[in-house]
Scaffold this motif. Structure first.
Motif, mmCIF file in Angstrom:
data_model
loop_
_atom_site.group_PDB
_atom_site.id
_atom_site.type_symbol
_atom_site.label_atom_id
_atom_site.label_comp_id
_atom_site.label_asym_id
_atom_site.label_seq_id
_atom_site.Cartn_x
_atom_site.Cartn_y
_atom_site.Cartn_z
ATOM 1 N N VAL B 33 64.256 42.019 34.230
ATOM 2 C CA VAL B 33 63.099 41.703 35.078
ATOM 3 C C VAL B 33 63.581 41.275 36.459
ATOM 4 C CG1 VAL B 33 61.620 40.974 33.151
ATOM 5 C CG2 VAL B 33 62.992 39.266 34.352
ATOM 6 N N HIS B 34 62.638 41.098 37.383
ATOM 7 C CA HIS B 34 62.976 40.624 38.723
ATOM 8 C C HIS B 34 63.275 39.126 38.660
ATOM 9 C CE1 HIS B 34 62.370 39.816 43.065
ATOM 10 N NE2 HIS B 34 62.801 41.062 43.182
ATOM 11 N N TYR B 35 64.186 38.651 39.535
ATOM 12 C CA TYR B 35 64.544 37.230 39.447
ATOM 13 C C TYR B 35 63.368 36.295 39.755
ATOM 14 C CZ TYR B 35 65.001 37.054 44.570
ATOM 15 O OH TYR B 35 64.744 37.106 45.906
ATOM 16 N N GLN B 36 62.401 36.788 40.542
ATOM 17 C CA GLN B 36 61.218 35.968 40.817
ATOM 18 C C GLN B 36 60.426 35.736 39.527
ATOM 19 O OE1 GLN B 36 60.566 34.625 43.668
ATOM 20 N NE2 GLN B 36 60.996 35.969 45.396
ATOM 21 N N THR B 37 60.462 36.722 38.645
ATOM 22 C CA THR B 37 59.731 36.604 37.374
ATOM 23 C C THR B 37 60.305 35.465 36.533
ATOM 24 O OG1 THR B 37 59.130 38.924 37.455
ATOM 25 C CG2 THR B 37 59.038 37.891 35.284
ATOM 26 N N TYR B 40 58.809 32.352 37.906
ATOM 27 C CA TYR B 40 57.418 32.187 37.444
ATOM 28 C C TYR B 40 57.376 31.703 36.000
ATOM 29 C CZ TYR B 40 54.894 34.173 41.426
ATOM 30 O OH TYR B 40 54.327 34.372 42.653
ATOM 31 N N PRO B 48 55.023 35.277 29.159
ATOM 32 C CA PRO B 48 55.592 36.608 28.915
ATOM 33 C C PRO B 48 54.969 37.308 27.714
ATOM 34 C CG PRO B 48 57.031 34.944 28.012
ATOM 35 C CD PRO B 48 55.911 34.211 28.675
ATOM 36 N N LEU B 52 59.238 40.465 25.906
ATOM 37 C CA LEU B 52 60.052 39.752 26.901
ATOM 38 C C LEU B 52 60.519 38.400 26.352
ATOM 39 C CD1 LEU B 52 61.326 39.583 29.677
ATOM 40 C CD2 LEU B 52 59.133 38.828 30.604
#
Lengths: 181, 78
Positions: B33-37, B40, B48, B52
């Motif tokens: 996943v993106h590191y921003q995720t 969050y 999630p 995930l």
């Protein structure tokens, strides 16, 4: 080893281009991604769209300014080109600011990004419904439009502005709402 | 019946991640996943999917039940 750059024709993006936006590969646009700067871009984009739509009412405006026909045409053409160019530039910056999430294919996004993109499209759809309603009211009750005519109010700029709004709405919603992107 | 979106889901991702010496980016790369995720998720601003959650648990070598709970975990528990 060179990897083939997949083109997503329906979305108008490439795999490499989308990946470059999603990662921090190009850090020179990082400053665009703060929430404050994203919101400034949204306001500028909305302003651009409103200015483009005013192009349809320019003939009425110039009549009240008492300019000669040549001057009117020159002012109108130059202003229209500059405003449309700046609006397109603003839209490009907006896409970079939201990492191109609004136009990215599912397979290049993670599940949270897919979720926020889908929500932004749903809200954009609602917003566009209200915009179309407003345009219809404007056409019924506003100054008379003579579509694609050189004299009178040419409605083509309203059409261009609406297309801009449709294209940019999901990115504008994402840019305004998300804390981190 | 849908879950109330305001109902918080508590997690121990940050505590367990740092105890494993992983950065957000490293965990993001492990689970895809993106590191921003990850940010969050750690702040509890995003819940999630089951897939995930299982991937995160696997990457952190723990159980999903250790990572997520509907009640606030006791302090110091890892």
């Amino acid at each position: 080893m060179s990897q083939k750059n997949k083109i997503y024709w329906s979305l108008g993006v490439t795999e490499k281009g989308t990946r470059a936006l999603l990662t921090d590969e190009n850090s020179k646009f990082k400053w665009l991604r703060s929430q404050r700067n994203r919101r400034v871009l949204v306001v500028l984009n909305m302003l651009g769209i409103v200015l483009v739509s005013l192009g349809s009412y320019f003939p009425t405006l110039t009549t009240t300014l008492n300019l000669s026909t040549e001057t009117e045409l020159l002012v109108f053409s130059v202003t229209a080109i500059v405003v449309i160019f700046l609006t397109l530039l603003g839209y490009s910056f907006l896409r970079v600011a939201v990492r191109g999430i609004a136009d990215a294919p599912d397979e290049l996004l993670d599940e949270r990004q897919v979720q926020i993109r889908n929500t932004s499209y749903r809200d954009a759809y609602l917003a566009m419904g209200y915009l179309v309603l407003a345009l219809l009211l404007l056409m019924f009750f506003g100054p008379e439009l003579q579509m694609f005519q050189s004299d009178g109010n040419d409605g083509s700029y309203l059409v261009i502005a609406t297309l801009f709004a449709f294209a940019a709405a999901p990115s504008m919603i994402l840019a305004w709402r998300e804390k981190d992107i | 019946m849908s879950r109330n979106p305001e109902e918080p889901v508590f997690n121990q991702i940050e505590a367990i991640r740092t105890s494993r010496g992983l950065s957000r980016q490293a965990l993001a790369d492990l689970v895809g996943v993106h590191y921003q995720t990850i940010g969050y998720l750690e702040r509890g601003e995003y819940s999630p999917s089951l897939v995930l959650a299982l991937r995160i648990a696997k990457a952190l070598n723990t159980e999903v039940s250790e990572l997520f709970s509907l009640t606030e975990p006791k302090k110091g528990k890892k």
